[in-house]
Design a protein around this motif. Structure first.
Motif, PDB file in Angstrom:
ATOM      1  N   ARG A 143      69.718  34.401  93.345  1.00 34.23           N
ATOM      2  CA  ARG A 143      70.035  32.997  93.617  1.00 34.23           C
ATOM      3  C   ARG A 143      71.547  32.790  93.563  1.00 34.23           C
ATOM      4  N   ASN A 145      73.383  30.536  94.908  1.00 37.29           N
ATOM      5  CA  ASN A 145      73.833  29.161  94.621  1.00 37.29           C
ATOM      6  C   ASN A 145      73.954  28.938  93.115  1.00 37.29           C
ATOM      7  N   THR A 148      76.961  30.923  91.797  1.00 34.06           N
ATOM      8  CA  THR A 148      78.223  30.224  92.110  1.00 34.06           C
ATOM      9  C   THR A 148      78.425  29.013  91.203  1.00 34.06           C
ATOM     10  N   HIS A 149      77.344  28.290  90.969  1.00 29.22           N
ATOM     11  CA  HIS A 149      77.456  27.109  90.087  1.00 29.22           C
ATOM     12  C   HIS A 149      77.844  27.527  88.665  1.00 29.22           C
TER      13      HIS A 149
END
Length: 365
Positions: A143, A145, A148-149
């Motif tokens: 994942r 995303n 990155t978060h």
């Protein structure tokens, strides 16, 4: 002397004399032997009464239901009421036997509990590494995303606090080093102290401690709250792995960002030391930089960069592990968050000491 006698009708018990601790010894067995049944108790003949006497009067009324006090003065009434209010059951500490055996038992329980936690942590770490290995080798979806978060939260948002504290530590290190080295006329070697210690040890170690306090605790609180709200159970119900969704993104993000934050923290510490040398020791910045290039060995840099992702891995795994251990209520979240910070910092320092001895033994002095 204290006395207690019935009147002619036998319905009133008249107390007389001094009802104090020194004078109630003879009357106390008499009171115990009185037959049951409510009788009026006349206190008008009492000359003096203390707590002991008040307790005997209260016990007399308590044990002979229906008894009524008459003729008591205001002070005696207040004293008897106070004693009656304090007559309630108390908790007794259970007998614990031999103190040495009790302490030994507590120590044994603590050791067993510690080994249990250590075993669970190693199992959690092993499962995390297996999932990471399968993700890399078998092409399992990651994942990005979420990664990155987490990199944004762990790394970008921590630039301010890491930079400021590293900068201040660099100043303190330079100031203390200069004070000590000045006694030997060797102030120039403060550059060696700042350069090697920050790049190889302090820059990475201090950054890891700050990340543990900031991000490790956040991981434990986030995952612990999700567990209390049964979100993790719901995740398992629909076929999602909590390791793939929650743990792996945090581990990857923290490991990668620890490398960048460790390098950034070392640079900020050196900057603080350089500015102190320039302002306090009249050492030009160009001379500081040239000297720095001479004293910092490539091995110092690579040793620091080698330790950074390992520290990040330990911090993230510890935070996620403690979050998964949350049970019951919000108090457990607080306890596990605190445990995540303490254990992360402890493990980081232990690993740093191990690496220091290990690389020195290999000849990287």
């Amino acid at each position: 002397m204290a006395g207690a006698t019935f009147n002619d009708d036998g319905d009133t018990l008249a107390l007389a004399g001094r009802w104090t601790v020194a004078h109630v010894g003879d009357v106390e067995p008499l009171l115990r032997a009185l037959p049951e049944g409510g009788k009026a108790i006349d206190l008008s003949g009492i000359e003096r009464i203390d707590t002991t006497g008040a307790w005997l009067v209260h016990r007399l009324v308590r044990d002979h239901k229906g008894g009524e006090l008459v003729g008591a003065s205001d002070d005696a009434t207040k004293l008897i009421e106070s004693v009656a209010a304090a007559d309630m059951p108390v908790d007794r500490h259970p007998f614990r036997g031999n103190v040495f055996v009790h302490r030994l038992e507590m120590t044994g329980r603590g050791v067993v509990g510690l080994l249990h936690v250590l075993g669970n942590f190693l199992a959690f770490l092993g499962k995390t590494l297996i999932v990471l290995f399968q993700t890399i080798t078998k092409g399992r979806s990651l994942r990005w995303n979420s990664v990155t978060h987490q990199m944004d939260v762990v790394g970008i948002h921590a630039l301010g606090i890491v930079g400021l504290l590293s900068f201040l530590v660099g100043i303190v290190l330079a100031q203390q080093g200069a004070v000590q080295l000045r006694q030997f006329g060797a102030e120039v070697f403060v550059v060696n102290l700042i350069g090697r210690s920050t790049v190889r040890e302090l820059g990475i170690l201090l950054t890891a401690i700050m990340v543990a306090g900031r991000s490790g605790s956040a991981f434990a609180a986030q995952i612990g709250s999700m567990k209390l709200n049964e979100e993790i159970d719901a995740m398992h119900t629909i076929g999602l792995s909590s390791f793939e969704v929650l743990v792996l993104p945090r581990v990857i993000a923290t490991s990668l960002m620890m490398v960048l934050l460790g390098f950034y923290g070392s640079v900020m510490a050196i900057t603080g030391g350089a500015l102190f040398c320039w302002a306090s020791l009249d050492m030009p910045l160009i001379s500081f930089t040239q000297r720095l290039q001479e004293v910092i060995l490539p091995s110092d840099f690579w040793i620091g960069m080698f330790k950074a992702p390992i520290f990040g891995l330990i911090i993230a795994v510890t935070g996620c592990f403690q979050g998964m251990q949350v049970t019951g209520n919000a108090e457990s979240v607080g306890q596990r968050t605190t445990a995540a910070v303490v254990q992360s910092i402890f493990l980081v320092i232990v690993l740093d000491a191990f690496f220091a001895v290990f690389f020195t033994a290999l000849g990287y002095v």
